[in-house]
Design a protein around this motif. Structure first.
Motif, PDB file in Angstrom:
ATOM      1  N   GLY B  37      -0.855  -3.183  -4.744  1.00  0.00           N
ATOM      2  CA  GLY B  37      -1.973  -2.402  -4.231  1.00  0.00           C
ATOM      3  C   GLY B  37      -2.594  -1.478  -5.254  1.00  0.00           C
ATOM      4  N   PRO B  38      -3.880  -1.589  -5.492  1.00  0.00           N
ATOM      5  CA  PRO B  38      -4.427  -0.837  -6.629  1.00  0.00           C
ATOM      6  C   PRO B  38      -4.479   0.665  -6.376  1.00  0.00           C
ATOM      7  CG  PRO B  38      -6.156  -2.050  -5.516  1.00  0.00           C
ATOM      8  CD  PRO B  38      -4.894  -2.456  -4.876  1.00  0.00           C
ATOM      9  N   THR B  39      -4.588   1.101  -5.143  1.00  0.00           N
ATOM     10  CA  THR B  39      -4.716   2.535  -4.888  1.00  0.00           C
ATOM     11  C   THR B  39      -3.586   3.021  -3.985  1.00  0.00           C
ATOM     12  OG1 THR B  39      -6.057   2.284  -2.927  1.00  0.00           O
ATOM     13  CG2 THR B  39      -7.202   2.285  -5.020  1.00  0.00           C
ATOM     14  N   LEU B  40      -3.457   4.340  -3.912  1.00  0.00           N
ATOM     15  CA  LEU B  40      -2.422   4.938  -3.061  1.00  0.00           C
ATOM     16  C   LEU B  40      -2.663   4.688  -1.563  1.00  0.00           C
ATOM     17  CD1 LEU B  40       0.044   6.753  -2.758  1.00  0.00           C
ATOM     18  CD2 LEU B  40      -1.452   8.708  -2.893  1.00  0.00           C
ATOM     19  N   PRO B  41      -3.887   4.819  -1.013  1.00  0.00           N
ATOM     20  CA  PRO B  41      -4.070   4.522   0.412  1.00  0.00           C
ATOM     21  C   PRO B  41      -3.761   3.076   0.772  1.00  0.00           C
ATOM     22  CG  PRO B  41      -5.894   5.819  -0.360  1.00  0.00           C
ATOM     23  CD  PRO B  41      -5.110   5.449  -1.554  1.00  0.00           C
ATOM     24  N   ASP B  42      -3.975   2.140  -0.164  1.00  0.00           N
ATOM     25  CA  ASP B  42      -3.582   0.748   0.099  1.00  0.00           C
ATOM     26  C   ASP B  42      -2.088   0.656   0.376  1.00  0.00           C
ATOM     27  OD1 ASP B  42      -5.976  -0.604  -0.114  1.00  0.00           O
ATOM     28  OD2 ASP B  42      -5.902  -0.555  -2.289  1.00  0.00           O
ATOM     29  N   ARG B  43      -1.317   1.337  -0.432  1.00  0.00           N
ATOM     30  CA  ARG B  43       0.137   1.281  -0.253  1.00  0.00           C
ATOM     31  C   ARG B  43       0.557   1.955   1.044  1.00  0.00           C
ATOM     32  NH1 ARG B  43      -0.173   2.066  -6.082  1.00  0.00           N
ATOM     33  NH2 ARG B  43       0.549   0.123  -6.995  1.00  0.00           N
ATOM     34  N   VAL B  44      -0.142   3.022   1.418  1.00  0.00           N
ATOM     35  CA  VAL B  44       0.212   3.703   2.661  1.00  0.00           C
ATOM     36  C   VAL B  44      -0.107   2.815   3.872  1.00  0.00           C
ATOM     37  CG1 VAL B  44      -0.153   5.747   4.035  1.00  0.00           C
ATOM     38  CG2 VAL B  44      -0.146   5.920   1.596  1.00  0.00           C
ATOM     39  N   VAL B  45      -1.248   2.134   3.814  1.00  0.00           N
ATOM     40  CA  VAL B  45      -1.600   1.205   4.897  1.00  0.00           C
ATOM     41  C   VAL B  45      -0.561   0.101   5.006  1.00  0.00           C
ATOM     42  CG1 VAL B  45      -3.251  -0.590   5.486  1.00  0.00           C
ATOM     43  CG2 VAL B  45      -4.054   1.664   4.937  1.00  0.00           C
ATOM     44  N   ALA B  46      -0.140  -0.443   3.861  1.00  0.00           N
ATOM     45  CA  ALA B  46       0.858  -1.502   3.889  1.00  0.00           C
ATOM     46  C   ALA B  46       2.198  -0.985   4.412  1.00  0.00           C
ATOM     47  CB  ALA B  46       1.031  -2.088   2.487  1.00  0.00           C
ATOM     48  N   LEU B  47       2.522   0.262   4.109  1.00  0.00           N
ATOM     49  CA  LEU B  47       3.763   0.855   4.620  1.00  0.00           C
ATOM     50  C   LEU B  47       3.706   0.997   6.140  1.00  0.00           C
ATOM     51  CD1 LEU B  47       6.240   2.041   3.096  1.00  0.00           C
ATOM     52  CD2 LEU B  47       5.302   4.267   3.587  1.00  0.00           C
ATOM     53  N   ASP B  48       2.542   1.376   6.656  1.00  0.00           N
ATOM     54  CA  ASP B  48       2.357   1.489   8.101  1.00  0.00           C
ATOM     55  C   ASP B  48       2.553   0.127   8.774  1.00  0.00           C
ATOM     56  OD1 ASP B  48       1.876   2.915  10.338  1.00  0.00           O
ATOM     57  OD2 ASP B  48      -0.296   2.751  10.236  1.00  0.00           O
ATOM     58  N   MET B  49       1.988  -0.902   8.142  1.00  0.00           N
ATOM     59  CA  MET B  49       2.128  -2.261   8.677  1.00  0.00           C
ATOM     60  C   MET B  49       3.584  -2.731   8.601  1.00  0.00           C
ATOM     61  SD  MET B  49       0.294  -4.851   9.801  1.00  0.00           S
ATOM     62  CE  MET B  49       0.937  -6.441  10.248  1.00  0.00           C
ATOM     63  N   LEU B  50       4.284  -2.291   7.555  1.00  0.00           N
ATOM     64  CA  LEU B  50       5.691  -2.659   7.391  1.00  0.00           C
ATOM     65  C   LEU B  50       6.526  -2.105   8.550  1.00  0.00           C
ATOM     66  CD1 LEU B  50       6.891  -4.201   4.997  1.00  0.00           C
ATOM     67  CD2 LEU B  50       7.665  -2.071   4.093  1.00  0.00           C
ATOM     68  N   VAL B  51       6.212  -0.900   8.988  1.00  0.00           N
ATOM     69  CA  VAL B  51       6.911  -0.314  10.137  1.00  0.00           C
ATOM     70  C   VAL B  51       6.680  -1.146  11.404  1.00  0.00           C
ATOM     71  CG1 VAL B  51       6.931   1.673  11.648  1.00  0.00           C
ATOM     72  CG2 VAL B  51       6.968   1.998   9.222  1.00  0.00           C
ATOM     73  N   ALA B  52       5.442  -1.600  11.598  1.00  0.00           N
ATOM     74  CA  ALA B  52       5.145  -2.425  12.778  1.00  0.00           C
ATOM     75  C   ALA B  52       5.936  -3.730  12.739  1.00  0.00           C
ATOM     76  CB  ALA B  52       3.641  -2.706  12.844  1.00  0.00           C
ATOM     77  N   VAL B  53       6.022  -4.343  11.552  1.00  0.00           N
ATOM     78  CA  VAL B  53       6.785  -5.592  11.438  1.00  0.00           C
ATOM     79  C   VAL B  53       8.276  -5.334  11.685  1.00  0.00           C
ATOM     80  CG1 VAL B  53       7.417  -7.436   9.854  1.00  0.00           C
ATOM     81  CG2 VAL B  53       5.099  -6.680   9.983  1.00  0.00           C
ATOM     82  N   GLY B  54       8.758  -4.175  11.235  1.00  0.00           N
ATOM     83  CA  GLY B  54      10.157  -3.841  11.502  1.00  0.00           C
ATOM     84  C   GLY B  54      10.439  -3.698  12.984  1.00  0.00           C
ATOM     85  N   ILE B  55       9.496  -3.135  13.721  1.00  0.00           N
ATOM     86  CA  ILE B  55       9.654  -3.031  15.178  1.00  0.00           C
ATOM     87  C   ILE B  55       9.683  -4.415  15.813  1.00  0.00           C
ATOM     88  CG2 ILE B  55       8.491  -2.212  17.248  1.00  0.00           C
ATOM     89  CD1 ILE B  55       7.558   0.145  15.497  1.00  0.00           C
ATOM     90  N   GLY B  56       8.835  -5.308  15.303  1.00  0.00           N
ATOM     91  CA  GLY B  56       8.866  -6.683  15.798  1.00  0.00           C
ATOM     92  C   GLY B  56      10.201  -7.358  15.525  1.00  0.00           C
ATOM     93  N   PHE B  57      10.785  -7.111  14.354  1.00  0.00           N
ATOM     94  CA  PHE B  57      12.116  -7.629  14.032  1.00  0.00           C
ATOM     95  C   PHE B  57      13.146  -7.151  15.048  1.00  0.00           C
ATOM     96  CE2 PHE B  57      11.227  -8.693   9.491  1.00  0.00           C
ATOM     97  CZ  PHE B  57      11.844  -9.910   9.505  1.00  0.00           C
ATOM     98  N   ILE B  58      13.091  -5.863  15.369  1.00  0.00           N
ATOM     99  CA  ILE B  58      14.074  -5.294  16.293  1.00  0.00           C
ATOM    100  C   ILE B  58      13.947  -5.945  17.673  1.00  0.00           C
ATOM    101  CG2 ILE B  58      14.671  -3.188  17.520  1.00  0.00           C
ATOM    102  CD1 ILE B  58      14.094  -1.693  14.951  1.00  0.00           C
ATOM    103  N   ALA B  59      12.701  -6.155  18.134  1.00  0.00           N
ATOM    104  CA  ALA B  59      12.509  -6.781  19.439  1.00  0.00           C
ATOM    105  C   ALA B  59      13.032  -8.214  19.436  1.00  0.00           C
ATOM    106  CB  ALA B  59      11.028  -6.748  19.804  1.00  0.00           C
TER     107      ALA B  59
END
Lengths: 144, 118
Positions: B37-59
């Motif tokens: 990710g070229p910028t810092l907000p890109d990485r933060v957005v991807a981190l937010d999405m990573l949390v959602a995928v982790g919740i899907g894993f748990i379910a």
């Protein structure tokens, strides 16, 4: 009856995972922060929420169902807030949308008189006064 | 009837495994965005999405193993992810308006990308 439940739960899990995959592909392939935030907040929330609802439909226990539904409601409430907050912070910090976004209507409000999006100046040296403007012109949106 | 029931349970297992595989693929795609990710907000957005995928894993793992303890962790993970995104957004806003060097460098690169038409 249990067979019907199993099939519904399986389909919900599969569709939720496909939504999460769509969000991940959007995060990977969209060109700037704002489009990536759009993909992540909408498709990601729908995917994880659908999978939690599948868990709630699969577990025939009241406490699990309550917690899963509470989690889904919580995600539906917080995902737009965090996405909007992050996109607004990025825009106020000066990050520009990509050139695919032709009309940047917010720029006249946030940075009045700058008008960098017209594509008139093609030299990279004109990026320097834009940075000075962003650092200085921050007082007006903050006080509103 | 019994054939229907056995088909349904097999279908559920296959769907859960397929969902886990798809979630793994999306996890890897998001990690690619975090690294690249070229910028810092890109990485933060991807981190937010990573949390959602982790919740899907748990379910999905809760359905696969009949073990519902992790749903509390899913709730807490969502809360922590939301708070992390809010904190990062405030960080980007404050550092950007205060004229932080690395953020101004990324902003200049984004302006250059917009001017170059890509």
């Amino acid at each position: 009856m249990s067979a019907l439940y199993d099939i519904i739960v399986g389909l919900m899990l599969l569709v939720g995972a496909l939504f999460a995959l769509a969000g991940a592909v959007g995060v990977l392939r969209f060109p700037d922060v704002f489009m990536r935030s759009h993909a992540a907040s909408k498709a990601g929330t729908l995917g994880s929420g659908l999978m939690l609802l599948a868990l709630a439909a699969y577990a025939h226990e009241l406490d699990v169902v309550t917690r899963a539904v509470a989690g889904v409601i919580f995600f539906l409430l917080t995902a737009p807030v965090s996405a909007h907050l992050l996109a607004r912070a990025a825009y106020m910090a000066g990050y520009r949308p990509s050139a695919i976004t032709r009309i940047d209507a917010l720029e006249d409000v946030v940075r009045p008189g700058k008008r960098a999006s017209g594509g008139a100046g093609g030299n990279p040296a004109s990026g320097k006064p834009a940075k000075a403007k962003t650092a200085k012109g921050k007082g007006t949106p903050k006080t509103r | 009837m019994s054939g229907m029931e056995s088909f349904a349970s097999l279908f559920l297992v296959v769907c859960t495994r397929a969902a886990l595989i798809i979630l793994t693929i999306s996890f890897l795609l998001i990690v690619v965005r975090i690294v690249r990710g070229p910028t810092l907000p890109d990485r933060v957005v991807a981190l937010d999405m990573l949390v959602a995928v982790g919740i899907g894993f748990i379910a999905a793992i809760g359905v696969l193993t009949d073990y519902y303890l992790y749903i509390d962790i899913a709730l807490t993970l969502g809360l922590v992810g939301f708070l992390a995104t809010v904190a990062f957004a405030r960080f980007v806003y404050n550092r950007g308006t205060a004229g932080d060097k690395s953020i101004l460098k990324e902003v200049g690169e984004s302006i250059a990308r917009r001017k170059a038409g890509q």
